[in-house]
Design a protein around this motif. Structure first.
Motif, PDB file in Angstrom:
ATOM      1  N   TYR A   1      59.664  49.747  20.369  1.00  0.00           N
ATOM      2  CA  TYR A   1      59.816  50.957  19.364  1.00  0.00           C
ATOM      3  C   TYR A   1      61.294  51.274  19.196  1.00  0.00           C
ATOM      4  CZ  TYR A   1      58.928  55.471  17.265  1.00  0.00           C
ATOM      5  OH  TYR A   1      59.077  56.441  16.246  1.00  0.00           O
ATOM      6  N   THR A   2      61.461  51.280  18.045  1.00  0.00           N
ATOM      7  CA  THR A   2      63.017  51.517  17.642  1.00  0.00           C
ATOM      8  C   THR A   2      63.281  52.692  16.682  1.00  0.00           C
ATOM      9  OG1 THR A   2      62.921  49.808  15.849  1.00  0.00           O
ATOM     10  CG2 THR A   2      63.406  48.822  17.958  1.00  0.00           C
ATOM     11  N   LYS A   3      62.488  53.526  16.322  1.00  0.00           N
ATOM     12  CA  LYS A   3      62.755  54.411  15.549  1.00  0.00           C
ATOM     13  C   LYS A   3      62.906  55.612  16.362  1.00  0.00           C
ATOM     14  CE  LYS A   3      59.144  53.049  12.223  1.00  0.00           C
ATOM     15  NZ  LYS A   3      59.880  52.427  11.311  1.00  0.00           N
ATOM     16  N   ASN A   4      63.769  56.782  15.712  1.00  0.00           N
ATOM     17  CA  ASN A   4      64.222  57.820  16.300  1.00  0.00           C
ATOM     18  C   ASN A   4      62.946  59.105  16.150  1.00  0.00           C
ATOM     19  OD1 ASN A   4      65.365  60.372  16.726  1.00  0.00           O
ATOM     20  ND2 ASN A   4      67.433  59.770  16.013  1.00  0.00           N
ATOM     21  N   LEU A   5      62.305  59.072  16.947  1.00  0.00           N
ATOM     22  CA  LEU A   5      61.144  59.928  17.158  1.00  0.00           C
ATOM     23  C   LEU A   5      61.533  61.368  17.033  1.00  0.00           C
ATOM     24  CD1 LEU A   5      58.027  60.002  17.486  1.00  0.00           C
ATOM     25  CD2 LEU A   5      58.502  60.819  19.997  1.00  0.00           C
ATOM     26  N   THR A   6      62.534  61.733  17.427  1.00  0.00           N
ATOM     27  CA  THR A   6      63.078  63.030  17.036  1.00  0.00           C
ATOM     28  C   THR A   6      63.405  63.583  15.677  1.00  0.00           C
ATOM     29  OG1 THR A   6      63.716  63.366  19.344  1.00  0.00           O
ATOM     30  CG2 THR A   6      64.717  65.106  17.797  1.00  0.00           C
ATOM     31  N   GLN A   7      64.104  62.654  15.258  1.00  0.00           N
ATOM     32  CA  GLN A   7      64.646  62.557  14.011  1.00  0.00           C
ATOM     33  C   GLN A   7      63.607  62.705  12.773  1.00  0.00           C
ATOM     34  OE1 GLN A   7      68.213  63.567  12.952  1.00  0.00           O
ATOM     35  NE2 GLN A   7      66.951  64.155  11.091  1.00  0.00           N
ATOM     36  N   ILE A   8      62.690  61.858  13.027  1.00  0.00           N
ATOM     37  CA  ILE A   8      61.342  61.853  12.314  1.00  0.00           C
ATOM     38  C   ILE A   8      60.796  63.324  12.144  1.00  0.00           C
ATOM     39  CG2 ILE A   8      58.851  60.934  11.893  1.00  0.00           C
ATOM     40  CD1 ILE A   8      60.191  58.188  13.249  1.00  0.00           C
ATOM     41  N   HIS A   9      60.641  63.785  13.159  1.00  0.00           N
ATOM     42  CA  HIS A   9      59.815  65.101  13.194  1.00  0.00           C
ATOM     43  C   HIS A   9      60.912  66.097  12.735  1.00  0.00           C
ATOM     44  CE1 HIS A   9      57.163  62.852  15.491  1.00  0.00           C
ATOM     45  NE2 HIS A   9      56.268  63.752  15.316  1.00  0.00           N
ATOM     46  N   LEU A  10      61.949  66.092  12.859  1.00  0.00           N
ATOM     47  CA  LEU A  10      63.130  66.959  12.215  1.00  0.00           C
ATOM     48  C   LEU A  10      62.943  66.930  10.785  1.00  0.00           C
ATOM     49  CD1 LEU A  10      66.334  66.965  14.518  1.00  0.00           C
ATOM     50  CD2 LEU A  10      64.381  68.704  14.547  1.00  0.00           C
ATOM     51  N   ASP A  11      62.827  65.626  10.303  1.00  0.00           N
ATOM     52  CA  ASP A  11      62.848  65.403   8.698  1.00  0.00           C
ATOM     53  C   ASP A  11      61.542  66.072   8.285  1.00  0.00           C
ATOM     54  OD1 ASP A  11      65.263  64.064   9.016  1.00  0.00           O
ATOM     55  OD2 ASP A  11      64.401  62.160   8.695  1.00  0.00           O
ATOM     56  N   ILE A  12      60.528  65.698   8.868  1.00  0.00           N
ATOM     57  CA  ILE A  12      59.108  66.472   8.567  1.00  0.00           C
ATOM     58  C   ILE A  12      59.190  67.883   8.488  1.00  0.00           C
ATOM     59  CG2 ILE A  12      56.649  66.734   9.260  1.00  0.00           C
ATOM     60  CD1 ILE A  12      56.931  63.848  10.367  1.00  0.00           C
ATOM     61  N   ASN A  13      59.888  68.476   9.302  1.00  0.00           N
ATOM     62  CA  ASN A  13      59.961  70.014   9.623  1.00  0.00           C
ATOM     63  C   ASN A  13      60.941  70.498   8.472  1.00  0.00           C
ATOM     64  OD1 ASN A  13      59.630  72.317  11.238  1.00  0.00           O
ATOM     65  ND2 ASN A  13      61.937  72.513  11.253  1.00  0.00           N
ATOM     66  N   GLU A  14      61.798  69.693   7.998  1.00  0.00           N
ATOM     67  CA  GLU A  14      62.528  70.024   6.532  1.00  0.00           C
ATOM     68  C   GLU A  14      61.518  70.330   5.429  1.00  0.00           C
ATOM     69  OE1 GLU A  14      65.892  70.911   6.284  1.00  0.00           O
ATOM     70  OE2 GLU A  14      65.780  70.711   8.385  1.00  0.00           O
ATOM     71  N   LYS A  15      60.641  69.768   5.436  1.00  0.00           N
ATOM     72  CA  LYS A  15      59.871  69.705   4.383  1.00  0.00           C
ATOM     73  C   LYS A  15      58.427  70.767   4.681  1.00  0.00           C
ATOM     74  CE  LYS A  15      59.862  64.726   3.451  1.00  0.00           C
ATOM     75  NZ  LYS A  15      59.142  63.545   3.474  1.00  0.00           N
ATOM     76  N   GLU A  16      58.003  70.709   5.856  1.00  0.00           N
ATOM     77  CA  GLU A  16      56.924  71.637   6.276  1.00  0.00           C
ATOM     78  C   GLU A  16      56.982  71.980   7.765  1.00  0.00           C
ATOM     79  OE1 GLU A  16      53.589  73.987   5.879  1.00  0.00           O
ATOM     80  OE2 GLU A  16      54.541  72.891   4.217  1.00  0.00           O
ATOM     81  N   TYR A  17      57.341  73.548   8.141  1.00  0.00           N
ATOM     82  CA  TYR A  17      57.406  73.905   9.163  1.00  0.00           C
ATOM     83  C   TYR A  17      56.540  73.473  10.294  1.00  0.00           C
ATOM     84  CZ  TYR A  17      57.990  77.311  13.128  1.00  0.00           C
ATOM     85  OH  TYR A  17      58.135  77.707  14.368  1.00  0.00           O
ATOM     86  N   LEU A  18      57.015  72.692  11.453  1.00  0.00           N
ATOM     87  CA  LEU A  18      55.978  72.458  12.365  1.00  0.00           C
ATOM     88  C   LEU A  18      56.006  73.433  13.397  1.00  0.00           C
ATOM     89  CD1 LEU A  18      57.392  68.528  12.725  1.00  0.00           C
ATOM     90  CD2 LEU A  18      55.171  69.545  11.146  1.00  0.00           C
ATOM     91  N   SER A  19      55.267  74.349  13.385  1.00  0.00           N
ATOM     92  CA  SER A  19      55.037  75.570  14.090  1.00  0.00           C
ATOM     93  C   SER A  19      54.364  75.306  15.497  1.00  0.00           C
ATOM     94  CB  SER A  19      53.806  76.295  13.484  1.00  0.00           C
ATOM     95  OG  SER A  19      52.735  75.898  13.390  1.00  0.00           O
ATOM     96  N   PRO A  20      54.674  75.874  16.561  1.00  0.00           N
ATOM     97  CA  PRO A  20      54.357  75.722  17.827  1.00  0.00           C
ATOM     98  C   PRO A  20      52.555  75.589  17.940  1.00  0.00           C
ATOM     99  CG  PRO A  20      55.673  77.448  18.006  1.00  0.00           C
ATOM    100  CD  PRO A  20      55.824  77.107  16.676  1.00  0.00           C
TER     101      PRO A  20
END
Length: 125
Positions: free
Chosen positions: A60-79
């Motif tokens: 696995y070589t992707k940046n998991l954190t960055q992927i989720h931060l990018d998604i969060n820019e589009k739609e807030y990933l709430s608790p």
């Protein structure tokens, strides 16, 4: 019930997990409207990710954190979304597997959800 031992076990797990996510209208829109995942392409990536963490296979070589931060820019990933995600994940594990790796994957999922929420809240400020 058997423990998680192979990539096929992990494929079964993530397939069952995504069936739950996509059937839950409280969270499914993230995958269908915001990210628009192609599930047949997404599942093998998830298997590689979890296989690396649980079976030690690497790859696995992707940046998991960055992927989720990018998604969060589009739609807030709430608790609340993370709570829903984690509940479906744990239920998928418990309904299909029992053993050391099953417990390990649930612990890793909790750690990932926690770290992602911290990173998202840090990114906001």
């Amino acid at each position: 019930m058997n423990d998680i031992q192979t990539q096929q076990d992990l494929y079964h797990l993530v397939d069952e997990f995504y069936k739950k996510l996509l059937a839950d209208e409280r969270i499914s829109y993230i995958f269908t409207d915001v990210v628009k995942i192609k599930i047949e392409e997404h599942l093998p990536i998830l298997v590689t990710f979890w296989s690396q963490g649980i079976l030690g296979t690497g790859g696995y070589t992707k940046n998991l954190t960055q992927i989720h931060l990018d998604i969060n820019e589009k739609e807030y990933l709430s608790p609340e979304l993370f709570k829903i995600w984690l509940t479906h994940f744990n239920n998928s594990v418990d309904e299909n597997f029992k053993g050391e790796n099953a417990e390990k994957i649930k612990t890793q999922a909790l750690s990932i959800a926690t770290v992602m929420q911290i990173k998202i809240s840090q990114n906001k400020s």
